[in-house]
Design a protein around this motif. Structure first.
Motif, PDB file in Angstrom:
ATOM      1  N   GLU A  26       0.816  -1.225   0.015  1.00  0.00           N
ATOM      2  CA  GLU A  26      -0.107   0.046  -0.037  1.00  0.00           C
ATOM      3  C   GLU A  26       0.922   1.237   0.008  1.00  0.00           C
ATOM      4  O   GLU A  26       0.425   2.261  -0.946  1.00  0.00           O
ATOM      5  CB  GLU A  26      -0.944  -0.020   1.202  1.00  0.00           C
ATOM      6  CG  GLU A  26      -2.002  -1.089   1.289  1.00  0.00           C
ATOM      7  CD  GLU A  26      -2.362  -1.602   2.504  1.00  0.00           C
ATOM      8  OE1 GLU A  26      -2.036  -1.016   3.558  1.00  0.00           O
ATOM      9  OE2 GLU A  26      -3.334  -2.529   2.653  1.00  0.00           O
ATOM     10  N   ALA A  27       2.006   1.373   0.791  1.00  0.00           N
ATOM     11  CA  ALA A  27       2.816   2.230   0.980  1.00  0.00           C
ATOM     12  C   ALA A  27       3.424   2.763  -0.540  1.00  0.00           C
ATOM     13  O   ALA A  27       3.742   3.786  -1.015  1.00  0.00           O
ATOM     14  CB  ALA A  27       3.908   2.293   1.806  1.00  0.00           C
ATOM     15  N   VAL A  28       3.833   1.758  -1.227  1.00  0.00           N
ATOM     16  CA  VAL A  28       4.593   1.931  -2.533  1.00  0.00           C
ATOM     17  C   VAL A  28       3.412   2.263  -3.522  1.00  0.00           C
ATOM     18  O   VAL A  28       3.618   3.487  -4.365  1.00  0.00           O
ATOM     19  CB  VAL A  28       5.106   0.592  -3.101  1.00  0.00           C
ATOM     20  CG1 VAL A  28       5.598   0.655  -4.409  1.00  0.00           C
ATOM     21  CG2 VAL A  28       6.479   0.146  -2.129  1.00  0.00           C
ATOM     22  N   ARG A  29       2.402   1.912  -3.351  1.00  0.00           N
ATOM     23  CA  ARG A  29       1.324   2.410  -4.398  1.00  0.00           C
ATOM     24  C   ARG A  29       0.973   3.832  -4.227  1.00  0.00           C
ATOM     25  O   ARG A  29       0.826   4.608  -4.942  1.00  0.00           O
ATOM     26  CB  ARG A  29      -0.003   1.396  -4.395  1.00  0.00           C
ATOM     27  CG  ARG A  29       0.204   0.145  -5.040  1.00  0.00           C
ATOM     28  CD  ARG A  29      -1.117  -0.678  -4.855  1.00  0.00           C
ATOM     29  NE  ARG A  29      -1.159  -1.871  -5.532  1.00  0.00           N
ATOM     30  CZ  ARG A  29      -1.682  -2.849  -5.028  1.00  0.00           C
ATOM     31  NH1 ARG A  29      -2.828  -2.717  -4.083  1.00  0.00           N
ATOM     32  NH2 ARG A  29      -2.017  -3.977  -5.717  1.00  0.00           N
ATOM     33  N   GLU A  30       0.781   4.265  -2.916  1.00  0.00           N
ATOM     34  CA  GLU A  30       0.622   5.498  -2.681  1.00  0.00           C
ATOM     35  C   GLU A  30       1.645   6.626  -3.013  1.00  0.00           C
ATOM     36  O   GLU A  30       1.511   7.605  -3.429  1.00  0.00           O
ATOM     37  CB  GLU A  30       0.412   5.550  -1.133  1.00  0.00           C
ATOM     38  CG  GLU A  30      -0.126   7.110  -0.617  1.00  0.00           C
ATOM     39  CD  GLU A  30      -0.371   7.246   0.964  1.00  0.00           C
ATOM     40  OE1 GLU A  30      -0.209   8.407   1.206  1.00  0.00           O
ATOM     41  OE2 GLU A  30      -0.646   6.124   1.565  1.00  0.00           O
ATOM     42  N   ALA A  31       2.999   5.877  -2.803  1.00  0.00           N
ATOM     43  CA  ALA A  31       4.151   6.973  -3.188  1.00  0.00           C
ATOM     44  C   ALA A  31       4.115   7.015  -4.710  1.00  0.00           C
ATOM     45  O   ALA A  31       4.514   8.112  -5.102  1.00  0.00           O
ATOM     46  CB  ALA A  31       5.305   6.036  -2.444  1.00  0.00           C
ATOM     47  N   ALA A  32       3.828   6.052  -5.502  1.00  0.00           N
ATOM     48  CA  ALA A  32       4.025   6.212  -6.807  1.00  0.00           C
ATOM     49  C   ALA A  32       2.979   6.837  -7.570  1.00  0.00           C
ATOM     50  O   ALA A  32       2.826   7.145  -8.730  1.00  0.00           O
ATOM     51  CB  ALA A  32       4.214   4.613  -7.432  1.00  0.00           C
ATOM     52  N   ALA A  33       1.755   6.963  -6.784  1.00  0.00           N
ATOM     53  CA  ALA A  33       0.563   7.302  -7.661  1.00  0.00           C
ATOM     54  C   ALA A  33       0.863   8.977  -7.987  1.00  0.00           C
ATOM     55  O   ALA A  33       1.214   9.904  -7.389  1.00  0.00           O
ATOM     56  CB  ALA A  33      -0.623   7.868  -6.403  1.00  0.00           C
ATOM     57  N   GLY A  34       0.531   8.916  -9.419  1.00  0.00           N
ATOM     58  CA  GLY A  34       0.698  10.464 -10.033  1.00  0.00           C
ATOM     59  C   GLY A  34       2.111  10.518 -10.622  1.00  0.00           C
ATOM     60  O   GLY A  34       2.393  11.729 -11.040  1.00  0.00           O
ATOM     61  N   LEU A  35       3.264   9.960 -10.120  1.00  0.00           N
ATOM     62  CA  LEU A  35       4.388   9.998 -10.553  1.00  0.00           C
ATOM     63  C   LEU A  35       4.629   9.406 -12.139  1.00  0.00           C
ATOM     64  O   LEU A  35       4.178   8.630 -12.490  1.00  0.00           O
ATOM     65  CB  LEU A  35       5.412   9.229  -9.860  1.00  0.00           C
ATOM     66  CG  LEU A  35       5.388  10.022  -8.290  1.00  0.00           C
ATOM     67  CD1 LEU A  35       6.537   9.182  -7.586  1.00  0.00           C
ATOM     68  CD2 LEU A  35       5.874  11.407  -8.360  1.00  0.00           C
ATOM     69  N   PRO A  36       5.511  10.239 -12.980  1.00  0.00           N
ATOM     70  CA  PRO A  36       5.830   9.679 -14.415  1.00  0.00           C
ATOM     71  C   PRO A  36       6.718   8.545 -14.498  1.00  0.00           C
ATOM     72  O   PRO A  36       7.983   8.462 -14.801  1.00  0.00           O
ATOM     73  CB  PRO A  36       6.351  10.960 -14.951  1.00  0.00           C
ATOM     74  CG  PRO A  36       7.276  11.799 -13.785  1.00  0.00           C
ATOM     75  CD  PRO A  36       6.197  11.531 -12.392  1.00  0.00           C
ATOM     76  N   ILE A  37       6.383   7.730 -13.781  1.00  0.00           N
ATOM     77  CA  ILE A  37       7.182   6.235 -13.626  1.00  0.00           C
ATOM     78  C   ILE A  37       6.342   5.114 -13.357  1.00  0.00           C
ATOM     79  O   ILE A  37       5.378   5.111 -12.448  1.00  0.00           O
ATOM     80  CB  ILE A  37       8.059   6.338 -12.479  1.00  0.00           C
ATOM     81  CG1 ILE A  37       9.538   5.327 -12.563  1.00  0.00           C
ATOM     82  CG2 ILE A  37       7.804   6.575 -11.099  1.00  0.00           C
ATOM     83  CD1 ILE A  37      10.726   5.394 -12.068  1.00  0.00           C
ATOM     84  N   ASP A  38       6.606   3.993 -14.083  1.00  0.00           N
ATOM     85  CA  ASP A  38       5.665   2.761 -13.978  1.00  0.00           C
ATOM     86  C   ASP A  38       6.440   1.849 -12.917  1.00  0.00           C
ATOM     87  O   ASP A  38       7.672   1.523 -13.094  1.00  0.00           O
ATOM     88  CB  ASP A  38       5.627   2.183 -15.114  1.00  0.00           C
ATOM     89  CG  ASP A  38       4.944   2.919 -16.239  1.00  0.00           C
ATOM     90  OD1 ASP A  38       3.830   3.835 -15.929  1.00  0.00           O
ATOM     91  OD2 ASP A  38       5.383   2.713 -17.528  1.00  0.00           O
ATOM     92  N   VAL A  39       5.604   1.499 -11.873  1.00  0.00           N
ATOM     93  CA  VAL A  39       6.102   0.692 -10.691  1.00  0.00           C
ATOM     94  C   VAL A  39       5.308  -0.747 -10.716  1.00  0.00           C
ATOM     95  O   VAL A  39       3.924  -0.599 -10.442  1.00  0.00           O
ATOM     96  CB  VAL A  39       5.929   1.378  -9.331  1.00  0.00           C
ATOM     97  CG1 VAL A  39       6.502   0.463  -8.470  1.00  0.00           C
ATOM     98  CG2 VAL A  39       6.971   2.674  -9.434  1.00  0.00           C
ATOM     99  N   ARG A  40       6.010  -1.781 -10.514  1.00  0.00           N
ATOM    100  CA  ARG A  40       5.480  -3.113 -10.617  1.00  0.00           C
ATOM    101  C   ARG A  40       6.172  -3.581  -9.458  1.00  0.00           C
ATOM    102  O   ARG A  40       7.337  -3.666  -9.173  1.00  0.00           O
ATOM    103  CB  ARG A  40       5.592  -3.995 -11.827  1.00  0.00           C
ATOM    104  CG  ARG A  40       5.291  -3.167 -12.990  1.00  0.00           C
ATOM    105  CD  ARG A  40       5.340  -4.148 -14.180  1.00  0.00           C
ATOM    106  NE  ARG A  40       5.151  -3.436 -15.527  1.00  0.00           N
ATOM    107  CZ  ARG A  40       4.980  -4.379 -16.707  1.00  0.00           C
ATOM    108  NH1 ARG A  40       5.052  -5.605 -16.744  1.00  0.00           N
ATOM    109  NH2 ARG A  40       4.450  -3.550 -17.530  1.00  0.00           N
ATOM    110  N   GLN A  41       5.391  -4.351  -8.571  1.00  0.00           N
ATOM    111  CA  GLN A  41       5.569  -5.040  -7.299  1.00  0.00           C
ATOM    112  C   GLN A  41       5.777  -6.301  -7.424  1.00  0.00           C
ATOM    113  O   GLN A  41       5.075  -7.130  -7.828  1.00  0.00           O
ATOM    114  CB  GLN A  41       4.937  -4.402  -6.131  1.00  0.00           C
ATOM    115  CG  GLN A  41       4.489  -2.990  -6.018  1.00  0.00           C
ATOM    116  CD  GLN A  41       3.961  -2.710  -4.658  1.00  0.00           C
ATOM    117  OE1 GLN A  41       4.486  -2.945  -3.577  1.00  0.00           O
ATOM    118  NE2 GLN A  41       2.912  -2.182  -4.677  1.00  0.00           N
ATOM    119  N   VAL A  42       6.783  -6.896  -6.639  1.00  0.00           N
ATOM    120  CA  VAL A  42       6.926  -8.426  -6.518  1.00  0.00           C
ATOM    121  C   VAL A  42       6.718  -8.666  -4.720  1.00  0.00           C
ATOM    122  O   VAL A  42       7.217  -8.065  -4.008  1.00  0.00           O
ATOM    123  CB  VAL A  42       8.285  -8.753  -6.617  1.00  0.00           C
ATOM    124  CG1 VAL A  42       8.425 -10.268  -6.248  1.00  0.00           C
ATOM    125  CG2 VAL A  42       8.922  -8.592  -8.124  1.00  0.00           C
ATOM    126  N   ALA A  43       5.822  -9.598  -4.591  1.00  0.00           N
ATOM    127  CA  ALA A  43       5.363  -9.851  -3.165  1.00  0.00           C
ATOM    128  C   ALA A  43       6.484 -10.798  -2.859  1.00  0.00           C
ATOM    129  O   ALA A  43       6.544 -11.742  -3.000  1.00  0.00           O
ATOM    130  CB  ALA A  43       4.162 -10.555  -3.154  1.00  0.00           C
TER     131      ALA A  43
END
Length: 392
Positions: A136-153
Motif C-alpha cells: 500500500e505504501a509503494v502504491r501511494e508513493a507512486a501515484a501520479g508520478l511519471p514512472i511505472d512501478v510493478r511490485q513483487v510480493a
C-alpha cells in the motif's frame, strides 16, 4: 496534439555501429518518425540534441523501495556482514525508523525518474508482521508520478519458516501485485521442493510473474537453479520466471556454468543482477551469447541492508560493466542492455524502444557513445516519459 522533435541525436541501437545524427519525432506520447532529417511540423517543440546519445527509458529491474531511508536523515548502518545479520537488522529496526515510509519511497522514485528511469520492479516485504502495508505504501508513493512501478510480493523472512507468509503472498496477488517472489529455497526455508511448490503454484494459479532471490552459492545454488529451470520448463512458464542474484552461477566451473546457462536459455528463465559489493556476478557475455534475458538493478538503496545506492541506472550499469572487467565499448554496452532492453524483456513491456510506434520514454545524455554514457553517467540533458518532457 503534443509534438516534440529531437534534432540531431545519436539514436542508440544495441550491437549496431554508431549512426549519423538522426532526428526523432514524438507525437502524442509515441515515437512517430526516426530519420536523418525530419521537417518540423507546425507547432512542434524542437530540441537540439546534436551529437548526444538518445537512449530508451531506463529500467530498474530489482530494488526494494519499501525498505528505503532515502530522503530522510542519515542513518548509520549497523548490521553485521552476514545474510542473517542483515535480515535481523531489517526486522529489528524498521518499526523504529518508520519503514515503510511513503515520503521516502516517493522521494526515491522522483530521483529515479529524474535520472531517466521509466520502469521499476520492486520487491516489497510480505510477512505477518508488516502484512500488506508495504504494498500500500509503494502504491501511494507512486501515484501520479511519471514512472511505472510493478511490485513483487517478497517473502524476505522465509515462506515455510515464517508461518502465515504463504497466505499473505496469495493475498497480495489477489490485491493486484504483479509478481510473487521467493528466497533461498534451501538456505532459508531448508526445503526447496516445498518452497518451489508454493511460489510456482501461486504464479501459475494467478498468472503472475515469479522472481526468486537466490543467494545460495556453489553447488547448492547450482542445484537450486536446476530445480527452477525444471519447474519452469514443465509448467510452461518461460518468459515469466526470473532468478535474482544467482551468485552460484559466477562460482561454478565452466562446464557446470555452461549447462546451467543452456538450461536457462532453453526454459526461458531470466537473470537479474545488481553487481553489488564483492558478491559474484553472473557471466554477462556468456549469458548474452546464449540468449538468456539479463536485467539489472540496485538491490537496496540507502536502507537497513546497506547505505549505498543513488537510483541512477546508468551508474548501476557502470558497476555491472566494471565488476565484469569490461573495457571494450561493445562489452560495456552489454551492461547498458541489461539496464534497458533486458529489463524491458524481463517485465514483458510492449512498445519499448526507439522505433516508430514505441512509447516515447527517452533519455538524452551529453556523450558521443553509449559506452561513454555508461562510464561517465553524466547529468541528463533531457528526460521524457510518454512524450512529456520532464527535464530539459
Amino acid at each position: 496534439m503534443t509534438l516534440v522533435l529531437l534534432r540531431g541525436g545519436l539514436v542508440w541501437r544495441p550491437r549496431q555501429p554508431a549512426r549519423e545524427p538522426t532526428d526523432l519525432l514524438v507525437r502524442d506520447g509515441r515515437i512517430a518518425q526516426v530519420a536523418p532529417r525530419i521537417e518540423a511540423p507546425p507547432r512542434a517543440r524542437v530540441v537540439d540534441v546534436t551529437g548526444q546519445v538518445v537512449l530508451p527509458g531506463l529500467v530498474e529491474a530489482h530494488c526494494h523501495l519499501d525498505k528505503t531511508l532515502y530522503g530522510g536523515p542519515w542513518v548509520p548502518h549497523s548490521a553485521d556482514d552476514t545474510l542473517a545479520g542483515r535480515i535481523g537488522n531489517d526486522l529489528g529496526r524498521r518499526a523504529e525508523l518508520g519503514v515503510p515510509s511513503v515520503p521516502r519511497v516517493r522521494a526515491l522514485l522522483e530521483r529515479m525518474s529524474a535520472f531517466g528511469t521509466a520502469h521499476v520492479r520492486t520487491h516489497t516485504d510480505i510477512d505477518p508482521q508488516v502484512g500488506l502495508r508495504g504494498v500500500e505504501a509503494v502504491r501511494e508513493a507512486a501515484a501520479g508520478l511519471p514512472i511505472d512501478v510493478r511490485q513483487v510480493a517478497f517473502p524476505q523472512h522465509g515462506v515455510l519458516t515464517n508461518p502465515g507468509t504463504a497466505e499473505l503472498l496469495e493475498a497480495a496477488l489477489k490485491n493486484g501485485v504483479e509478481a510473487v517472489g521467493g528466497l533461498d529455497p534451501a538456505g532459508i526455508d531448508r526445503d526447496p521442493v516445498r518452497h518451489l511448490d508454493v511460489v510456482f503454484g501461486l504464479a501459475e494459479r494467478y498468472g503472475a510473474h515469479l522472481d526468486i532471490h537466490l543467494h545460495d552459492g556453489g553447488t547448492l545454488g547450482g542445484w537450486e537453479l536446476e530445480l527452477i529451470i525444471e519447474r519452469t520448463r514443465v509448467l510452461g512458464l518461460g518468459g515469466r520466471v526470473a532468478v535474482s542474484h544467482a551468485y552460484a552461477l559466477g562460482q561454478l566451473d565452466d562446464a557446470a556454468q555452461g549447462r546451467l546457462i543452456d538450461g536457462l536459455a532453453d526454459a526461458g528463465v531470466a537473470l537479474v543482477t545488481a553487481a553489488v559489493y564483492s558478491f559474484p556476478v553472473p557471466p554477462v557475455n556468456r549469458l548474452r551469447a546464449a540468449g538468456v534475458t539479463l536485467a539489472c538493478g540496485h538491490d537496496g538503496i540507502r536502507d537497513l541492508w546497506g547505505p549505498y545506492g543513488s537510483g541512477d541506472m546508468l551508474e548501476r550499469a557502470m558497476h555491472l560493466a566494471y565488476r565484469s572487467t569490461f573495457r571494450r565499448d561493445d562489452d560495456i554496452e552489454l551492461a547498458l542492455e541489461a539496464a534497458t532492453t533486458g529489463g524491458a524483456r524481463l517485465l514483458g513491456l510492449g512498445s519499448y524502444g526507439l522505433a516508430p510506434g514505441d512509447r516515447a520514454d527517452l533519455v538524452v545524455v551529453p556523450c558521443g557513445s553509449a559506452a561513454e554514457a555508461v562510464v561517465v553517467h553524466p547529468a541528463r540533458t533531457l528526460v521524457m516519459k510518454d512524450g512529456v518532457v520532464l527535464h530539459n
